[in-house]
Design a protein around this motif. Structure first.
Motif, PDB file in Angstrom:
ATOM      1  N   ARG A 100       0.838  -1.216   0.000  1.00  0.00           N
ATOM      2  CA  ARG A 100       0.000   0.000   0.000  1.00  0.00           C
ATOM      3  C   ARG A 100       0.871   1.263   0.000  1.00  0.00           C
ATOM      4  O   ARG A 100       0.411   2.326  -0.382  1.00  0.00           O
ATOM      5  N   GLU A 101       2.106   1.162   0.441  1.00  0.00           N
ATOM      6  CA  GLU A 101       3.002   2.323   0.493  1.00  0.00           C
ATOM      7  C   GLU A 101       3.805   2.515  -0.799  1.00  0.00           C
ATOM      8  O   GLU A 101       4.564   3.461  -0.926  1.00  0.00           O
ATOM      9  N   THR A 102       3.671   1.610  -1.750  1.00  0.00           N
ATOM     10  CA  THR A 102       4.436   1.712  -2.992  1.00  0.00           C
ATOM     11  C   THR A 102       3.936   2.896  -3.805  1.00  0.00           C
ATOM     12  O   THR A 102       2.743   3.014  -4.078  1.00  0.00           O
ATOM     13  N   ALA A 161      -1.024  -3.271  -4.317  1.00  0.00           N
ATOM     14  CA  ALA A 161      -0.610  -1.913  -4.683  1.00  0.00           C
ATOM     15  C   ALA A 161      -1.799  -0.958  -4.666  1.00  0.00           C
ATOM     16  O   ALA A 161      -2.960  -1.371  -4.770  1.00  0.00           O
ATOM     17  N   THR A 162      -1.500   0.314  -4.551  1.00  0.00           N
ATOM     18  CA  THR A 162      -2.545   1.343  -4.570  1.00  0.00           C
ATOM     19  C   THR A 162      -3.041   1.540  -6.000  1.00  0.00           C
ATOM     20  O   THR A 162      -2.389   1.136  -6.967  1.00  0.00           O
ATOM     21  N   ASP A 163      -4.180   2.197  -6.113  1.00  0.00           N
ATOM     22  CA  ASP A 163      -4.738   2.473  -7.438  1.00  0.00           C
ATOM     23  C   ASP A 163      -3.789   3.339  -8.263  1.00  0.00           C
ATOM     24  O   ASP A 163      -3.643   3.146  -9.470  1.00  0.00           O
TER      25      ASP A 163
END
Length: 193
Positions: free
Chosen positions: A73-75, A179-181
């Motif tokens: 999520r922090e990528t 991963a985030t959007d």
């Protein structure tokens, strides 16, 4: 040429089949993806040695720039594609990539480093003062070249991409669904290329 490539790939697959139990089908898919220059999406339960198979497969090829990253999520995009070189946007600054790619600048820096190392090891004060004058001249050359490069390349923002996706021949993005959007959207173009 075709037979040489086929022999190399078959040898790599035979070796990898001895290292990884029950992964022959996955290895064949990876070989097809490499040979056809296509993406490969591998979905499976945790603990099935998917990432290990990919890393071992990659190790069979020489001179291949590889980028591997476990997405979270922090990528963010900088971790995948590189970051802005701040030196390139500072007035009077010059990008580190420009400095690294300029042979005359690199040679002047190498000469300065060599003179400085000699100065540090010299015990004789008379020789040290002569070396100091040579160091000042070499430092002046480095400074002059840097100013010239700054004038030529000033105002051109650059991205530091060394060791990131744009410089890689093969990419492993592990845990892609975490991963985030924003990261996934930025990967769309890269996956299509």
């Amino acid at each position: 040429m075709k037979t040489i490539l086929m022999d190399k790939m078959n040898n790599a697959l035979q070796y990898l089949n001895t290292c990884l139990a029950e992964r022959a089908e996955l290895l064949r898919f990876m070989a097809v993806a490499v040979l056809t220059r296509r993406n490969l999406f591998i979905l499976g339960l945790p603990g099935q040695a998917k990432s290990d198979a990919i890393r071992r497969f990659r190790s069979c090829f020489e001179n291949m720039n590889f980028f591997g990253y476990q997405l979270t999520r922090e990528t963010d995009e900088e971790k995948l594609f590189g970051r802005l070189d701040l030196a390139s946007i500072v007035p009077g600054g010059v990008s580190n990539s420009v400095l690294k790619e300029t042979p005359s600048y690199q040679s002047a820096v190498a000469e300065l480093e060599q003179l400085y190392n000699m100065y540090e090891t010299e015990q004789d004060d008379a020789k040290r003062s002569v070396m100091l004058a040579r160091i000042k001249a070499a430092a002046g050359s480095v400074s002059t070249l840097r100013e010239a490069l700054s004038m030529l390349h000033s105002g051109r923002p650059s991205i530091l991409t060394a060791g990131k996706i744009p410089q890689a021949h093969r990419v492993l993005l592990d845990e892609i669904f975490k991963a985030t959007d924003n990261a996934l959207n930025s990967l769309l173009t890269a996956l299509n290329e």
